[in-house]
Motif scaffolding. Structure first.
Motif, PDB file in Angstrom:
ATOM      1  N   GLU A 163       3.455   1.871   2.791  1.00  0.00           N
ATOM      2  CA  GLU A 163       4.627   2.756   3.086  1.00  0.00           C
ATOM      3  C   GLU A 163       4.689   3.485   3.529  1.00  0.00           C
ATOM      4  OE1 GLU A 163       3.631   5.624   0.029  1.00  0.00           O
ATOM      5  OE2 GLU A 163       5.801   5.466  -0.430  1.00  0.00           O
ATOM      6  N   HIS A 208       1.074  -1.191   0.198  1.00  0.00           N
ATOM      7  CA  HIS A 208      -0.390  -0.453   0.180  1.00  0.00           C
ATOM      8  C   HIS A 208       0.653   1.179  -0.058  1.00  0.00           C
ATOM      9  CE1 HIS A 208      -2.501   3.258   2.492  1.00  0.00           C
ATOM     10  NE2 HIS A 208      -3.330   2.668   0.612  1.00  0.00           N
ATOM     11  N   VAL A 209       0.447   2.489  -0.637  1.00  0.00           N
ATOM     12  CA  VAL A 209       1.460   3.012  -0.269  1.00  0.00           C
ATOM     13  C   VAL A 209      -0.047   5.097   0.050  1.00  0.00           C
ATOM     14  CG1 VAL A 209       3.090   2.815  -2.408  1.00  0.00           C
ATOM     15  CG2 VAL A 209       0.621   3.950  -2.952  1.00  0.00           C
ATOM     16  N   LYS A 210       0.550   5.991   0.150  1.00  0.00           N
ATOM     17  CA  LYS A 210      -0.420   6.400   1.617  1.00  0.00           C
ATOM     18  C   LYS A 210      -1.188   7.403   0.433  1.00  0.00           C
ATOM     19  CE  LYS A 210       1.261   6.413   5.570  1.00  0.00           C
ATOM     20  NZ  LYS A 210       2.271   5.578   5.640  1.00  0.00           N
ATOM     21  N   GLU A 211      -0.906   7.382  -1.230  1.00  0.00           N
ATOM     22  CA  GLU A 211      -1.568   8.444  -1.877  1.00  0.00           C
ATOM     23  C   GLU A 211      -2.535   8.016  -2.410  1.00  0.00           C
ATOM     24  OE1 GLU A 211       1.689   8.101  -1.951  1.00  0.00           O
ATOM     25  OE2 GLU A 211       2.139  10.412  -1.099  1.00  0.00           O
ATOM     26  N   LEU A 212      -4.429   8.696  -2.846  1.00  0.00           N
ATOM     27  CA  LEU A 212      -4.771   7.733  -2.885  1.00  0.00           C
ATOM     28  C   LEU A 212      -4.335   7.906  -4.769  1.00  0.00           C
ATOM     29  CD1 LEU A 212      -7.614   9.463  -1.698  1.00  0.00           C
ATOM     30  CD2 LEU A 212      -7.104   7.303  -1.119  1.00  0.00           C
ATOM     31  N   GLN A 213      -5.738   6.857  -5.298  1.00  0.00           N
ATOM     32  CA  GLN A 213      -4.826   7.134  -6.961  1.00  0.00           C
ATOM     33  C   GLN A 213      -5.212   8.333  -7.804  1.00  0.00           C
ATOM     34  OE1 GLN A 213      -7.411   3.707  -8.856  1.00  0.00           O
ATOM     35  NE2 GLN A 213      -5.887   4.413 -11.052  1.00  0.00           N
ATOM     36  N   TYR A 214      -6.464   8.884  -7.143  1.00  0.00           N
ATOM     37  CA  TYR A 214      -7.044   9.909  -7.749  1.00  0.00           C
ATOM     38  C   TYR A 214      -7.139  10.754  -6.411  1.00  0.00           C
ATOM     39  CZ  TYR A 214      -8.491  14.126 -10.443  1.00  0.00           C
ATOM     40  OH  TYR A 214      -8.752  14.886 -11.185  1.00  0.00           O
ATOM     41  N   ARG A 215      -7.733  12.189  -6.294  1.00  0.00           N
ATOM     42  CA  ARG A 215      -8.038  12.595  -5.196  1.00  0.00           C
ATOM     43  C   ARG A 215      -9.371  12.609  -5.180  1.00  0.00           C
ATOM     44  NH1 ARG A 215      -6.663  17.419  -8.340  1.00  0.00           N
ATOM     45  NH2 ARG A 215      -8.379  17.830  -9.652  1.00  0.00           N
ATOM     46  N   GLU A 262     -10.275   2.285  -1.464  1.00  0.00           N
ATOM     47  CA  GLU A 262      -9.960   3.436  -0.523  1.00  0.00           C
ATOM     48  C   GLU A 262     -10.891   4.931  -1.267  1.00  0.00           C
ATOM     49  OE1 GLU A 262      -6.097   4.346  -1.463  1.00  0.00           O
ATOM     50  OE2 GLU A 262      -5.989   4.364   0.909  1.00  0.00           O
ATOM     51  N   MET A 301      -3.377   3.636  -2.621  1.00  0.00           N
ATOM     52  CA  MET A 301      -3.072   2.354  -3.775  1.00  0.00           C
ATOM     53  C   MET A 301      -2.583   2.069  -3.283  1.00  0.00           C
ATOM     54  SD  MET A 301      -1.847   4.422  -7.238  1.00  0.00           S
ATOM     55  CE  MET A 301      -2.683   3.335  -8.348  1.00  0.00           C
ATOM     56  N   GLY A 350      -3.870  11.592  -5.917  1.00  0.00           N
ATOM     57  CA  GLY A 350      -4.094  12.090  -5.063  1.00  0.00           C
ATOM     58  C   GLY A 350      -3.920  12.391  -3.591  1.00  0.00           C
ATOM     59  N   GLN A 351      -4.556  12.624  -2.722  1.00  0.00           N
ATOM     60  CA  GLN A 351      -3.980  12.920  -1.171  1.00  0.00           C
ATOM     61  C   GLN A 351      -3.699  11.838  -1.143  1.00  0.00           C
ATOM     62  OE1 GLN A 351      -7.048  13.364  -1.989  1.00  0.00           O
ATOM     63  NE2 GLN A 351      -8.171  13.792   0.193  1.00  0.00           N
ATOM     64  N   ALA A 379      -7.507   0.132  -4.697  1.00  0.00           N
ATOM     65  CA  ALA A 379      -7.703   1.613  -4.944  1.00  0.00           C
ATOM     66  C   ALA A 379      -9.159   2.808  -4.632  1.00  0.00           C
ATOM     67  CB  ALA A 379      -6.810   2.239  -5.821  1.00  0.00           C
TER      68      ALA A 379
END
Lengths: 273, 273, 273, 273, 273, 273
Positions: free
Chosen positions: F223, C4-11, C71, E1, D254-255, C68
């Motif tokens: 992450e 998992h990475v913290k950023e969303l795929q899109y805002r 999420e 993501m 995204g954020q 994602a």
């Protein structure tokens, strides 16, 4: 095999759209005692029927009629949803009446069904097949059917009280009349079978294998004796084979249960812990 | 408020374990017409009762008794599961009888419940509250109750036929007798109410608002007239307010429905496509 | 294995809270064609894939992307619920707009989830695994996937029309574009497979074992012949192996069923009753 | 309105009873892609149809045919259950083949349905209305229908392989042929609509409001590039409006979400804890 | 993501197929305390988390790990189903061991999933979202998580006992160890929160608004006083704010309820009937 | 066996009807953590208890008390529904406050239950038995119970905040206090068992059969390392048998799965396609 004709069994046309009422009307389409339930129940009882032919034929007659009732209700609901104001429009949303329509209708009617009926109840819960009763014992099942038509007519009558739309009430008054007939029908069929078999279902179980000493006792498990006032607590039993008796202070006659320890491979809590 | 005593209402002790039968017996514990259903149904009818006191008291009497039946069945099932052979043992698995036990029992009895009863039916489907009927109209609900006791007794009788364990049969013969009483009880209560209210539920709906011309017609929607042979097709109606009439070739009297196009924001298929 | 990475795929950020819209948006999170459904469907199809590697890899690519999307929607819904006015305040309750918010939102968002998203649909019905289609036949399953992306894009578009919140619309316009891609993707994958296997699923069943005389007939079971106007009623069949034929007046060719009496231990209604 | 004739659409008669197979056959009666599903799906799509008349008529034609398929399967299952050996007989229970029949059949077929069919699937799970797809967008729904007939034919074919009963196979070969027709039918109807509307559902959403830069990208969220080998990863998109593009190392744009603290009356965990 | 890598977190390879065990193993994939439940629970708790960052990060760490466990189990089950003997072969069906395999496996594994895993439990009941607990109060939810890992480890251990396949046991021993860690993890997280907030959830409710006189009483509603022997019946309460007290003979202090008659438009049974 | 007394355990009387609040209050009657859940959970744990007598007695004490809580809530809800304005009256429907009541209440309260309580949650979803946890391992189950009382008290507290009706708040303050006791009770019972058995459930599994090298590792699958800040990532494990270790960059150690082709009779997609 089945055939369809285009005309509805009876007209189904509201005077004007009313999406909140559409949500409520779903109860008698897809609820526990809605038309889908009786349609499925009578058809399955008919298809599974191993008794005399008149029963199978009668069950398929009425089961087929119920498909037409499902059709009428679906058609009515689609029209009650005509042009439902689900699009965001700033002005509309500030009108409290429209706001309460937009908040009070079932959102799935718009998002999922595109302003069409769905096979769900008034809480949006889907119809499911556990509502369908078909036991192979007709006396038992006709009692289920009488119950379904009683609960069903009660619900339609309540829905009749909740609208003043003339078109809706016209269609409901037809369904109410059919439920009157169907209650009468099951009462007649039950009377016929009870006369042959007796009152207790199933009639074929050898009564000497039941604990006859508790077969006619009313056991009062709650404080107070108001329940003694009813017909069920005294006099001859309805099946004519015993006398009702009221047991005011019952006691348990079984063991105080004590279970064995589970085997080790179950990993339960051991007995001595 | 409720209180518990340690003794079971009646003894519940099998002669020997039988995990496949335990799975079957779950039907009358957690199935649609199992003891949990009648327990919940009678308690909720009692708690919601707005009628004369004797009804509330009677409903809570019998609802409270049903908790004791749930207890007896749970206790019986736990003992039928005693020492179920779920552990892998190479020898055992080669014995076809043991193999069929290991394949035929409900695996959740071991994995999830550690050889205990669960509130599910014989197919492993969980009990759910849509089985609970409580409408506020006692005549309707007593018909539901009569049906529940009819289906319930039928199922217990079938389970009686499926075992020759003396301990199990002993307990079932008690439950069968109680179901005899409870069918009689609801028949008595129904007779009392029908005498006051009449046969059609709900009795309070103004009959002039129903389409009276279809209130006593048997509509034959299927080919053949075997269904004409029944009591439901001729003679006075059971409610004494009409004559049964047989309609051999019914026709639809409603419109052939045509729905309006949905608004653009619904993105349905347009009418002219 | 997954990371998992913290950023969303899109805002995913609304301009302002809107708890009634939060309830509606649940449809595309936890509904039949919501993101949980496609996530589970593609992952299970991938994990169960016994075909060429590119299919498994592709399925896990898109299944992982769908997590994602789940999420993003969960994050959006939690923000739409920010500070929802569920606390009783006498003044607020008298404002009809606030009253309709308090009556129109899903009460579980506050009581159960503490202003968080839940895996339910817009009627509050829980997501369940019967929505997940994974048959082991990829052509069948890719048709399921094309359907899911079609229903899904339709629902997101409808939801787009129901709000004018710029932040919400921004996120939805991303999801709509991905659904455009995913419809194209499944169309491409289907074309590839149909070219190799033919149009009819499964292609491996020996056609000589099917009743070939009814394999290309349109059977009109309803009155009227409007249905004859479609491509499905005439011309060569789409699979290139037959000619469509319109049967206007079909008849049943099977038996009129008559079932045997059940054995005594079943306690059904006997045949001669 | 609907009518019934006594003859089945096609004969449904097994050579001999087989209660374990009866349990399996339930899948295509009451499972997600069983005949009840397509019956309900086509009927509701027809009743809700707001488009050209030929669609409504066609949907009701095929929906009505499906009721006949439900009837054939129910009839077949009841006969497969004829005289099922559920009664306890000491000798029988020691025969491992009979023991495995008694353990392997669905106990509800005897206890609940008295050797009749039920509207459940092969795991005993009840049919439910969330299986019914009717969105008001015919291209979306016809894709649902094509999927249903593909999954359905696949399942019937698998069931065909699981028996060597000639009577059962005869009936299944009829159903398989009808599914061939119905796949062709939906393919034809889809082709007609795609020609008018284009490939992407819904066609009426203004494409300028979607994030066009991600509308044709294949986003590889999993390690490895086997998925690049498919038609979906390169070349013109199937809708003819873009070029497929393969994104090997996507990043979130995204954020990293951070939610606000809930109000006090929610009693969630405070932010600074 | 999210991102996926091809390697499983740990190897998942049985020594040989075993379709009945495949059915059992479904419990810890798609059951109430299976891996799908903890995956969804931890992810939703993470996405909804309004507290300190370390909690959100930790929840998404473990939620993401659980997706890998779902993947391992699905992969294992597909291999346990390899070549399952579902095809009818006269010889095979006469072998009682094979007969019991064919009767004992979940038929949907073949008919619906083509020898693949499904998101259902060991009774074939579908996973559903009501299993997912995410309340916004972390202490409450961590207790849910500790419970899930306790029930989960117990079930995996029981499944370990039910097989002697070395490959299966190897994978289970990995899952058992992870559950050991996860129980420890939630115990640690709970200890941290209880130290700050106290033992009673939610800690933020003003204790003066609760009926303090019953806040530490053990009320014995059943006959006998064995329950007095436990720590819960005497000594200081665990939250350090009271003394446990044993109430041997409790009495109801509320009213004997009497409900008002329903309005006429409800058509309930009137009070004086 | 059980007995009932007429007095409620504590008074349950609202100051005035409030049908929208009645809908919300259903959550703690028939929701996942409502009183029906704990009633059934404690009773089944008691009936299935194979451990020391004090546990069975204690479980039946508290299970029996919970029936009284179900009774109090049902009684309260029926009174909150008194005279709910569901009848159509033109004037009323134009008052936006009444309109929002009519749109915001659960329509089944009127149509199905005649202004009575039902065993459903606040979204109208029926209580079901999958909520009942009874594993046969008391330490596992007491953790389930602690969780249930934590979620339950949290929900009741939230409902307390949503009303200012003094009668309702009075009853809720009683339930909140009992939940305080019950959290303390389970904490006490857990402490007792953990002292004997240790912290990890089940304690009886031979630890040498688990993969000990992963039994105390926190595996960071996402992450960022915020999760390293918690007690769960360093120091001695809570069970005192290991040291927590933080794995920042975990790798999969299992195979990249490759499944065998399915047999022909499954009709899946072949490997080389």
């Amino acid at each position: 095999m089945f055939f369809h004709v285009k005309e509805l069994q009876y007209r189904a046309k509201p005077d004007k759209p009313d999406p909140i009422y559409a949500k409520k009307l779903q109860e008698v389409l897809g609820g526990q005692f809605g038309e889908i339930s009786v349609m499925m129940q009578y058809l399955f009882q008919g298809w599974n029927c191993r008794a005399e032919k008149k029963y199978r034929d009668m069950l398929l007659d009425i089961g087929t009629e119920e498909i037409a009732h499902v059709e009428m209700l679906a058609t009515m609901i689609a029209q009650l949803l005509d042009k439902a104001p689900v699009e965001e429009q700033e002005q509309a949303a500030k009108d409290p009446i429209i706001a309460s329509v937009m908040g009070g209708m079932n959102p799935q009617h718009a998002i999922v069904n595109g302003l069409g009926a769905s096979p769900n109840d008034s809480a949006g819960y889907p119809w499911n097949a556990r509502y369908t009763i078909a036991s192979g014992n007709l006396l038992a099942d006709f009692r289920a059917n009488l119950n379904a038509e009683s609960q069903g007519r009660l619900q339609v009558v309540r829905l009749y009280e909740m609208t003043d739309d003339k078109g809706v009430r016209d269609m409901l008054s037809f369904l109410i009349a059919r439920d009157t007939m169907h209650q009468n029908q099951w009462l007649a069929a039950i009377a016929e079978l009870e006369e042959k078999e007796g009152k207790v279902v199933p009639s074929t179980f050898n009564r000497q294998y039941e604990k006859s000493d508790v077969a006619y006792k009313f056991i009062s498990c709650s404080e107070g004796t108001e329940s003694q006032a009813g017909r069920w607590a005294k006099g001859p039993s309805i099946d004519g084979m015993g006398q009702f008796e009221y047991v005011e202070n019952p006691v348990g006659t079984g063991q105080a249960p004590e279970l064995e320890q589970a085997p080790g491979y179950i990993h339960g809590t051991p007995k001595n812990m």
